[in-house]
Motif scaffolding. Sequence first.
Motif, PDB file in Angstrom:
ATOM      1  N   GLU A 174     -16.703   5.050   1.180  1.00  0.00           N
ATOM      2  CA  GLU A 174     -16.830   3.724   1.254  1.00  0.00           C
ATOM      3  C   GLU A 174     -15.259   2.866   1.211  1.00  0.00           C
ATOM      4  N   LEU A 175     -14.444   3.334   0.391  1.00  0.00           N
ATOM      5  CA  LEU A 175     -13.342   3.018   0.029  1.00  0.00           C
ATOM      6  C   LEU A 175     -12.663   3.198   1.285  1.00  0.00           C
ATOM      7  N   VAL A 176     -12.461   4.215   1.993  1.00  0.00           N
ATOM      8  CA  VAL A 176     -11.720   4.452   3.181  1.00  0.00           C
ATOM      9  C   VAL A 176     -12.151   3.730   4.192  1.00  0.00           C
ATOM     10  N   ARG A 177     -13.453   3.370   4.384  1.00  0.00           N
ATOM     11  CA  ARG A 177     -13.889   2.484   5.424  1.00  0.00           C
ATOM     12  C   ARG A 177     -13.337   0.916   5.204  1.00  0.00           C
ATOM     13  N   TYR A 178     -13.163   0.500   3.916  1.00  0.00           N
ATOM     14  CA  TYR A 178     -12.940  -0.675   3.694  1.00  0.00           C
ATOM     15  C   TYR A 178     -11.160  -0.908   3.927  1.00  0.00           C
ATOM     16  N   CYS A 206      -3.791   5.421   4.644  1.00  0.00           N
ATOM     17  CA  CYS A 206      -4.775   4.986   5.964  1.00  0.00           C
ATOM     18  C   CYS A 206      -3.958   4.125   6.843  1.00  0.00           C
ATOM     19  N   GLY A 207      -2.669   3.988   6.791  1.00  0.00           N
ATOM     20  CA  GLY A 207      -1.828   3.450   7.598  1.00  0.00           C
ATOM     21  C   GLY A 207      -1.920   1.842   7.726  1.00  0.00           C
ATOM     22  N   LYS A 208      -1.794   1.193   6.750  1.00  0.00           N
ATOM     23  CA  LYS A 208      -2.187  -0.210   6.316  1.00  0.00           C
ATOM     24  C   LYS A 208      -0.755  -0.872   6.252  1.00  0.00           C
ATOM     25  N   ALA A 209      -0.758  -2.328   6.507  1.00  0.00           N
ATOM     26  CA  ALA A 209       0.257  -2.900   6.403  1.00  0.00           C
ATOM     27  C   ALA A 209       0.362  -3.534   4.929  1.00  0.00           C
ATOM     28  N   VAL A 210       1.146  -2.990   4.062  1.00  0.00           N
ATOM     29  CA  VAL A 210       1.106  -3.244   2.576  1.00  0.00           C
ATOM     30  C   VAL A 210       2.131  -4.220   2.130  1.00  0.00           C
ATOM     31  N   LEU A 211       1.744  -5.069   1.159  1.00  0.00           N
ATOM     32  CA  LEU A 211       2.494  -5.975   0.448  1.00  0.00           C
ATOM     33  C   LEU A 211       2.422  -5.644  -0.844  1.00  0.00           C
ATOM     34  N   SER A 212       3.378  -5.707  -1.727  1.00  0.00           N
ATOM     35  CA  SER A 212       3.433  -5.264  -3.164  1.00  0.00           C
ATOM     36  C   SER A 212       4.493  -6.124  -3.930  1.00  0.00           C
ATOM     37  N   THR A 213       4.170  -6.390  -5.267  1.00  0.00           N
ATOM     38  CA  THR A 213       5.267  -6.950  -6.119  1.00  0.00           C
ATOM     39  C   THR A 213       6.168  -5.658  -6.376  1.00  0.00           C
ATOM     40  N   PRO A 214       7.358  -5.846  -6.564  1.00  0.00           N
ATOM     41  CA  PRO A 214       8.335  -4.769  -6.868  1.00  0.00           C
ATOM     42  C   PRO A 214       8.290  -3.993  -7.959  1.00  0.00           C
ATOM     43  N   TYR A 215       7.130  -3.373  -8.369  1.00  0.00           N
ATOM     44  CA  TYR A 215       7.110  -2.459  -9.384  1.00  0.00           C
ATOM     45  C   TYR A 215       7.634  -1.030  -9.036  1.00  0.00           C
ATOM     46  N   LEU A 216       8.053  -0.232  -9.928  1.00  0.00           N
ATOM     47  CA  LEU A 216       9.338   0.792  -9.572  1.00  0.00           C
ATOM     48  C   LEU A 216       8.482   1.723  -8.362  1.00  0.00           C
ATOM     49  N   TYR A 217       7.465   1.812  -8.343  1.00  0.00           N
ATOM     50  CA  TYR A 217       6.720   3.001  -7.622  1.00  0.00           C
ATOM     51  C   TYR A 217       6.537   2.465  -6.294  1.00  0.00           C
TER      52      TYR A 217
END
Length: 295
Positions: A174-178, A206-217
């Motif tokens: 399910e998660l991968v589908r979403y 999954c090859g998504k365009a990702v946005l994130s706050t700048p935490y270390l990871y």
Amino acid sequence: DGEYILDLVEALEEPSVATLHTVLQRPSPNQKRIVQEMGKMCDILQVMVKTGRNILLDVYDVDPAKITIIPHGVPNVHRISASKVKRALGIADRSIVSTFGLINRGKGIEHVIQAMPRILEKHPNALYLVLGETHPGVRKHEGETYRNFLTEIISDLGIEDNVWFNNRFLSLNELVRYLCATDVYITPYLNKDQISNGTLAYALGCGKAVLSTPYLYAEEVLADGRGMLIDFESPDSIADHVIRILDDRSLKESLESEAYAYGRRAAWFNVAISYLDQFDRLLRRSGKVKEEPAT
């Protein structure tokens, strides 16, 4: 602080590998002591990013020969058309923004919700999916107060048709589908010190365009064009970046390609091989596995 782990490690009669999901940059004296003791007793301390290794060296003074890096694994996903998955999920013709994981206050989800009115001005078909149940520990102590807080914000902004919750633990399929249906994936987390995150790793896989706050990871894995960083606690920064990605097809495709290439290297079968190689080297070094004679 989980000090009992030291009793467990001390009782082991076999070589030991400790995988550290979190390595604090500013530990309490007791937290620091525990990790340092683990560094002495364990044969290997394994982290998921270079940042974790650097913190172990600089803050905890762990022997560098004992530290290994193996990335967070991700599902082996073949790229498929987002529009095809959207149709199957009943969300065709929507621009999908999503966040998934166990819900708690540290996720910063309210800032994405507050960004939605500006996003909707440019993309009125946008839909923000919040996928996952409330963290069981949070629900035990405060019930659904955080989710209710988020629902109130949605109601006040009048965007009930543009923010949907799926309040349950999703299966991997399910998660991968979403995720495959997602146009922009966001981790708007508030903790700067976080050095691993499975949800962000899965989105990359999954090859998504990702946005994130700048935490270390996020700073490390989204470098070199694999994603984009947004400001902490900033709905305006979120809106600006989501609109930019949805407006610029070439940018979106570039981010997706770079993310997917990273995900290939971190696919579970590659990560599994790295672990097996690590365990094999350790067992041979410890004499638990004898070297086979050359033929």
